[in-house]
Design a protein around this motif. Structure first.
Motif, short mmCIF file in Angstrom:
data_model
loop_
_atom_site.label_atom_id
_atom_site.label_comp_id
_atom_site.label_asym_id
_atom_site.label_seq_id
_atom_site.Cartn_x
_atom_site.Cartn_y
_atom_site.Cartn_z
N ALA A 99 0.93 -1.22 0.17
CA ALA A 99 0.11 -0.24 -0.05
C ALA A 99 0.85 0.89 -0.30
N LEU A 100 1.91 1.65 1.47
CA LEU A 100 2.88 2.28 0.81
C LEU A 100 3.83 2.42 -0.36
N GLN A 101 4.20 0.71 -0.66
CA GLN A 101 4.99 2.04 -2.50
C GLN A 101 3.47 2.10 -3.33
N MET A 102 2.32 1.40 -3.70
CA MET A 102 1.36 2.08 -3.99
C MET A 102 1.26 3.73 -3.81
N LEU A 103 1.06 3.93 -2.40
CA LEU A 103 0.71 5.57 -2.42
C LEU A 103 1.77 6.53 -2.93
N LYS A 104 3.25 5.56 -3.06
CA LYS A 104 4.54 6.55 -3.41
C LYS A 104 4.58 6.79 -4.93
N HIS A 105 3.64 5.52 -5.70
CA HIS A 105 3.36 5.76 -7.44
C HIS A 105 3.01 7.30 -7.41
N TYR A 106 1.78 7.30 -6.24
CA TYR A 106 0.56 7.95 -6.99
C TYR A 106 0.87 9.87 -6.41
N PHE A 107 2.58 9.47 -6.14
CA PHE A 107 2.84 11.05 -5.68
C PHE A 107 4.17 11.13 -6.80
N PRO A 115 3.97 -0.93 -7.82
CA PRO A 115 4.08 -2.57 -7.02
C PRO A 115 3.62 -3.79 -8.53
N GLU A 116 4.47 -4.60 -8.53
CA GLU A 116 3.84 -6.17 -8.96
C GLU A 116 2.82 -6.45 -8.86
N SER A 117 1.75 -6.64 -9.87
CA SER A 117 0.46 -6.79 -9.15
C SER A 117 -0.36 -8.29 -10.12
N ASP A 118 -0.47 -8.54 -9.07
CA ASP A 118 -1.23 -10.47 -8.96
C ASP A 118 -2.26 -9.50 -10.08
N GLU A 119 -2.76 -10.80 -11.53
CA GLU A 119 -4.19 -10.03 -12.03
C GLU A 119 -5.38 -9.78 -11.58
N ASP A 120 -5.35 -11.11 -10.45
CA ASP A 120 -7.32 -10.85 -10.06
C ASP A 120 -7.16 -10.14 -8.74
N ARG A 121 -6.51 -9.35 -8.21
CA ARG A 121 -6.49 -8.49 -7.04
C ARG A 121 -6.83 -7.36 -7.03
N MET A 122 -7.33 -6.60 -6.19
CA MET A 122 -7.30 -5.18 -6.29
C MET A 122 -5.90 -4.96 -5.37
N ASP A 123 -5.67 -3.83 -5.32
CA ASP A 123 -4.45 -3.59 -4.92
C ASP A 123 -4.33 -3.11 -3.95
N ALA A 124 -3.42 -3.17 -2.60
CA ALA A 124 -3.63 -2.97 -1.90
C ALA A 124 -3.96 -1.49 -0.98
N LEU A 125 -3.53 -0.79 -1.31
CA LEU A 125 -4.17 0.69 -1.01
C LEU A 125 -5.27 1.24 -1.43
N ASN A 126 -5.99 0.38 -1.99
CA ASN A 126 -7.56 0.13 -2.52
C ASN A 126 -8.30 -1.01 -1.50
#
Ligand code: HEM
Ligand code: HEM
Length: 231
Positions: A99-107, A115-126
């Motif tokens: 989730a922190l990594q995703m936050l960094k990506h947004y900034f 972050p590497e995404s697993d195809e059938d799930r939502m990302d952790a920050l969401n």
């Protein structure tokens, strides 16, 4: 040209839930603020005949019922569903890092930070945001709402046998957390604003992804599918 793989992310029940929640939430927000600050005056004889507040409250309660039923469906899906989103907050530490990594990506707006995404799930920050919104905020709205209603409900005016106990005992949880009815009302308002804040960020983020990721993320809530760039 990049190649894409079509992945299935949201089943029919979840999509139905999503849009029911959309309508119910807007209905509750609009009517809630009217209940707090009524402004309509109809000069059509007796004030009681226009019954504006009665209808507004009815819509608030119908919206609330939809939100609460969705909450129960979500709790069911948590244990038995194939795609219960907020399960994706587990394991806490790993998903917290993601989730922190995703936050960094947004900034940084840098695709390398995504972050590497697993195809059938939502990302952790969401998933963290939605866990808060679906479970915690909705449950708090339910108990604070019931606590505000319970002084008006008694055995004579409830259509549900024993209905007064449902409102009373659910409301008592709010008294334990917030102390008294004044604080409970303030909490209902505060959480209403937090939910509105969440919805604005949520819609902004979904549009942001659609534009920057170019993977058709918004389609998830319509068709259930999105397109993942093949590595
Ligand atoms: C009051 C308005 C809204 C609320 C309360 C809301 C809430 C939610 C929630 C709780 C989820 C998690 C899945 C679920 O249980 O349904 C979700 C997912 C999603 N929502 Fe919304 N939403 C709203 C409006 C919108 C709008 C207008 C859009 C389109 C721009 C949208 C796009 C999405 C997408 C694409 C997902 C899936 C995200 C993913 O799986 O990665 N939402 N929304
Ligand atoms: C779980 C769902 C909900 C329940 C059970 C619920 C219940 C209630 C109840 C019983 C009242 C008191 C109404 C009256 O005195 O006639 C109320 C007021 C209110 N609700 Fe909700 N509500 C819910 C969701 C929401 C949502 C989602 C919002 C806004 C985003 C909202 C905003 C408000 C506001 C602003 C008031 C006015 C409080 C006041 O100043 O007296 N409610 N709600």
């Amino acid at each position: 040209m990049s190649e894409f793989k079509r992945v299935y992310r949201m089943n029919g029940l979840l999509r139905f839930n999503h849009w029911a929640m959309f309508v119910a939430f807007i209905a509750c927000a609009v009517t809630g603020f009217y209940i707090a600050h009524p402004f309509l005056v109809f000069e059509t004889g007796e004030v009681i005949d226009s019954y504006v507040m009665g209808y507004v409250r009815l819509i608030h309660y119908l919206g609330a019922i939809v939100l609460d039923v969705i909450l129960i469906i979500w709790i069911y899906l948590f244990f038995f569903g194939r795609h219960p989103y907020f399960k994706f907050i587990f394991p806490l530490r790993e998903r917290g890092k993601e989730a922190l990594q995703m936050l960094k990506h947004y900034f940084t707006l840098d695709m390398k930070d995504r972050p590497e995404s697993d195809e059938d799930r939502m990302d952790a920050l969401n998933a963290w945001g939605i866990f808060l919104f679906i479970i915690v905020f909705k449950a708090l709205m339910l108990i604070t709402g019931f606590a505000m209603l319970s002084p008006q409900i008694n055995a004579e005016n409830t259509a549900i046998p024993g209905g007064q106990y449902v409102f009373y005992y659910t409301g008592q949880i709010a008294y334990i957390i917030f102390g008294n009815l004044v604080n409970i009302r303030i909490a209902h308002h505060l959480i209403a604003w937090l939910m509105i804040f969440f919805v604005i960020i949520h819609i902004y983020i979904e549009i942001w992804r659609e534009v920057f990721w170019k993977e058709g993320d918004i389609s998830i809530v319509f068709s259930g599918h999105k397109f993942l760039k093949k590595k």
